[in-house]
Scaffold this motif. Structure first.
Motif, PDB file in Angstrom:
ATOM      1  N   PHE A 161       0.833  -1.199   0.000  1.00 50.30           N
ATOM      2  CA  PHE A 161       0.000   0.000   0.000  1.00 50.30           C
ATOM      3  C   PHE A 161       0.871   1.254   0.000  1.00 50.30           C
ATOM      4  O   PHE A 161       0.593   2.209  -0.727  1.00 50.30           O
ATOM      5  N   ALA A 162       1.946   1.235   0.783  1.00 51.77           N
ATOM      6  CA  ALA A 162       2.842   2.390   0.845  1.00 51.77           C
ATOM      7  C   ALA A 162       3.550   2.636  -0.490  1.00 51.77           C
ATOM      8  O   ALA A 162       3.819   3.776  -0.852  1.00 51.77           O
ATOM      9  N   ARG A 163       3.842   1.573  -1.226  1.00 52.99           N
ATOM     10  CA  ARG A 163       4.490   1.729  -2.533  1.00 52.99           C
ATOM     11  C   ARG A 163       3.510   2.146  -3.625  1.00 52.99           C
ATOM     12  O   ARG A 163       3.916   2.450  -4.734  1.00 52.99           O
ATOM     13  N   GLY A 164       2.220   2.114  -3.326  1.00 51.51           N
ATOM     14  CA  GLY A 164       1.227   2.517  -4.313  1.00 51.51           C
ATOM     15  C   GLY A 164       0.748   1.382  -5.202  1.00 51.51           C
ATOM     16  O   GLY A 164       0.106   1.621  -6.223  1.00 51.51           O
ATOM     17  N   GLU A 165       1.048   0.138  -4.817  1.00 48.38           N
ATOM     18  CA  GLU A 165       0.601  -1.005  -5.617  1.00 48.38           C
ATOM     19  C   GLU A 165      -0.884  -1.291  -5.401  1.00 48.38           C
ATOM     20  O   GLU A 165      -1.500  -1.947  -6.241  1.00 48.38           O
ATOM     21  N   LEU A 166      -1.437  -0.826  -4.295  1.00 49.32           N
ATOM     22  CA  LEU A 166      -2.844  -1.069  -3.976  1.00 49.32           C
ATOM     23  C   LEU A 166      -3.547   0.264  -3.744  1.00 49.32           C
ATOM     24  O   LEU A 166      -2.971   1.190  -3.172  1.00 49.32           O
ATOM     25  N   THR A 167      -4.813   0.314  -4.146  1.00 47.19           N
ATOM     26  CA  THR A 167      -5.629   1.478  -3.803  1.00 47.19           C
ATOM     27  C   THR A 167      -6.095   1.318  -2.367  1.00 47.19           C
ATOM     28  O   THR A 167      -5.968   0.247  -1.763  1.00 47.19           O
ATOM     29  N   ALA A 168      -6.669   2.387  -1.811  1.00 46.48           N
ATOM     30  CA  ALA A 168      -7.157   2.335  -0.429  1.00 46.48           C
ATOM     31  C   ALA A 168      -8.254   1.279  -0.294  1.00 46.48           C
ATOM     32  O   ALA A 168      -8.309   0.548   0.709  1.00 46.48           O
ATOM     33  N   GLU A 169      -9.101   1.181  -1.299  1.00 39.88           N
ATOM     34  CA  GLU A 169     -10.194   0.190  -1.262  1.00 39.88           C
ATOM     35  C   GLU A 169      -9.631  -1.233  -1.257  1.00 39.88           C
ATOM     36  O   GLU A 169     -10.066  -2.076  -0.462  1.00 39.88           O
ATOM     37  N   GLU A 170      -8.653  -1.499  -2.126  1.00 46.54           N
ATOM     38  CA  GLU A 170      -8.037  -2.830  -2.166  1.00 46.54           C
ATOM     39  C   GLU A 170      -7.327  -3.140  -0.853  1.00 46.54           C
ATOM     40  O   GLU A 170      -7.406  -4.251  -0.340  1.00 46.54           O
ATOM     41  N   TYR A 171      -6.667  -2.136  -0.309  1.00 44.79           N
ATOM     42  CA  TYR A 171      -5.945  -2.331   0.944  1.00 44.79           C
ATOM     43  C   TYR A 171      -6.907  -2.725   2.066  1.00 44.79           C
ATOM     44  O   TYR A 171      -6.685  -3.702   2.783  1.00 44.79           O
ATOM     45  N   HIS A 172      -7.999  -1.984   2.219  1.00 44.39           N
ATOM     46  CA  HIS A 172      -8.948  -2.269   3.297  1.00 44.39           C
ATOM     47  C   HIS A 172      -9.652  -3.607   3.093  1.00 44.39           C
ATOM     48  O   HIS A 172      -9.913  -4.340   4.056  1.00 44.39           O
ATOM     49  N   GLU A 173      -9.943  -3.938   1.839  1.00 43.87           N
ATOM     50  CA  GLU A 173     -10.570  -5.233   1.549  1.00 43.87           C
ATOM     51  C   GLU A 173      -9.639  -6.383   1.933  1.00 43.87           C
ATOM     52  O   GLU A 173     -10.049  -7.350   2.575  1.00 43.87           O
ATOM     53  N   ARG A 174      -8.398  -6.283   1.562  1.00 44.32           N
ATOM     54  CA  ARG A 174      -7.439  -7.347   1.885  1.00 44.32           C
ATOM     55  C   ARG A 174      -7.134  -7.381   3.376  1.00 44.32           C
ATOM     56  O   ARG A 174      -6.891  -8.442   3.941  1.00 44.32           O
ATOM     57  N   LEU A 175      -7.162  -6.237   4.027  1.00 45.60           N
ATOM     58  CA  LEU A 175      -6.945  -6.186   5.460  1.00 45.60           C
ATOM     59  C   LEU A 175      -8.088  -6.905   6.191  1.00 45.60           C
ATOM     60  O   LEU A 175      -7.860  -7.669   7.141  1.00 45.60           O
ATOM     61  N   ARG A 176      -9.324  -6.679   5.729  1.00 47.57           N
ATOM     62  CA  ARG A 176     -10.461  -7.394   6.321  1.00 47.57           C
ATOM     63  C   ARG A 176     -10.329  -8.879   6.108  1.00 47.57           C
ATOM     64  O   ARG A 176     -10.630  -9.692   7.003  1.00 47.57           O
ATOM     65  N   THR A 177      -9.865  -9.292   4.929  1.00 41.78           N
ATOM     66  CA  THR A 177      -9.681 -10.711   4.645  1.00 41.78           C
ATOM     67  C   THR A 177      -8.629 -11.304   5.575  1.00 41.78           C
ATOM     68  O   THR A 177      -8.796 -12.415   6.093  1.00 41.78           O
ATOM     69  N   LEU A 178      -7.541 -10.584   5.808  1.00 42.21           N
ATOM     70  CA  LEU A 178      -6.499 -11.081   6.705  1.00 42.21           C
ATOM     71  C   LEU A 178      -7.010 -11.238   8.129  1.00 42.21           C
ATOM     72  O   LEU A 178      -6.676 -12.193   8.822  1.00 42.21           O
ATOM     73  N   LYS A 179      -7.844 -10.292   8.555  1.00 43.08           N
ATOM     74  CA  LYS A 179      -8.389 -10.354   9.921  1.00 43.08           C
ATOM     75  C   LYS A 179      -9.488 -11.390  10.045  1.00 43.08           C
ATOM     76  O   LYS A 179      -9.864 -11.765  11.156  1.00 43.08           O
ATOM     77  N   GLY A 180     -10.041 -11.823   8.941  1.00 44.06           N
ATOM     78  CA  GLY A 180     -11.088 -12.830   8.953  1.00 44.06           C
ATOM     79  C   GLY A 180     -12.486 -12.240   9.051  1.00 44.06           C
ATOM     80  O   GLY A 180     -13.447 -12.932   9.373  1.00 44.06           O
ATOM     81  N   ASP A 181     -12.630 -10.934   8.789  1.00 45.03           N
ATOM     82  CA  ASP A 181     -13.930 -10.262   8.842  1.00 45.03           C
ATOM     83  C   ASP A 181     -14.550 -10.174   7.460  1.00 45.03           C
ATOM     84  O   ASP A 181     -14.911  -9.111   6.993  1.00 45.03           O
ATOM     85  N   ASN A 182     -14.689 -11.283   6.778  1.00 40.39           N
ATOM     86  CA  ASN A 182     -15.217 -11.275   5.413  1.00 40.39           C
ATOM     87  C   ASN A 182     -16.522 -10.581   5.412  1.00 40.39           C
ATOM     88  O   ASN A 182     -17.215 -10.099   4.829  1.00 40.39           O
TER      89      ASN A 182
END
Length: 90
Positions: free
Chosen positions: A69-90
Motif C-alpha cells: 500500500f505504501a508503494r502505491g501497488e494497492l488502492t485504499a479500497e483494495e488495501y482495506h478489503e485485503r486487510l479485512r480478509t487477513l483479519k477474517g472479517d469477510n
C-alpha cells in the motif's frame, strides 16, 4: 652434463599456464555464481530482479500488505478489503 634441471624444464611453462588458466576459470565461475545468487535472492523491489516484495521479504502478511500500500501497488479500497480478509472479517 646438464645438471639436475635439464630434463624437467621443458614442462614448467605448461604447469604455470595451466595454473593461471585454472585460477582465471575459478574466479570467473565465482563471479558468475554470486551474480546469479544475488539476482535470485536480492532484496525485495530491488532493480536487480529481486521481485515485487512478496517472496523472500520475511515480513508478516500484514507488513507485506502495508508495504504494498505504501508503494502505491494497492488502492485504499483494495488495501482495506485485503486487510479485512487477513483479519477474517469477510
Amino acid at each position: 652434463m646438464m645438471g639436475g634441471y635439464g630434463s624437467g624444464m621443458g614442462w614448467t611453462w605448461m604447469f604455470w599456464l595451466l595454473l593461471i588458466v585454472g585460477v582465471l576459470l575459478l574466479a570467473g565461475l565465482g563471479i558468475w555464481f554470486f551474480s546469479v545468487a544475488r539476482r535470485r535472492g536480492g532484496p525485495a523491489g530491488s532493480p536487480d530482479g529481486g521481485g515485487a516484495g512478496l517472496a523472500g521479504s520475511g515480513g508478516t502478511p500484514r507488513e507485506i500488505l502495508d508495504e504494498r500500500f505504501a508503494r502505491g501497488e494497492l488502492t485504499a479500497e483494495e488495501y482495506h478489503e485485503r486487510l479485512r480478509t487477513l483479519k477474517g472479517d469477510n
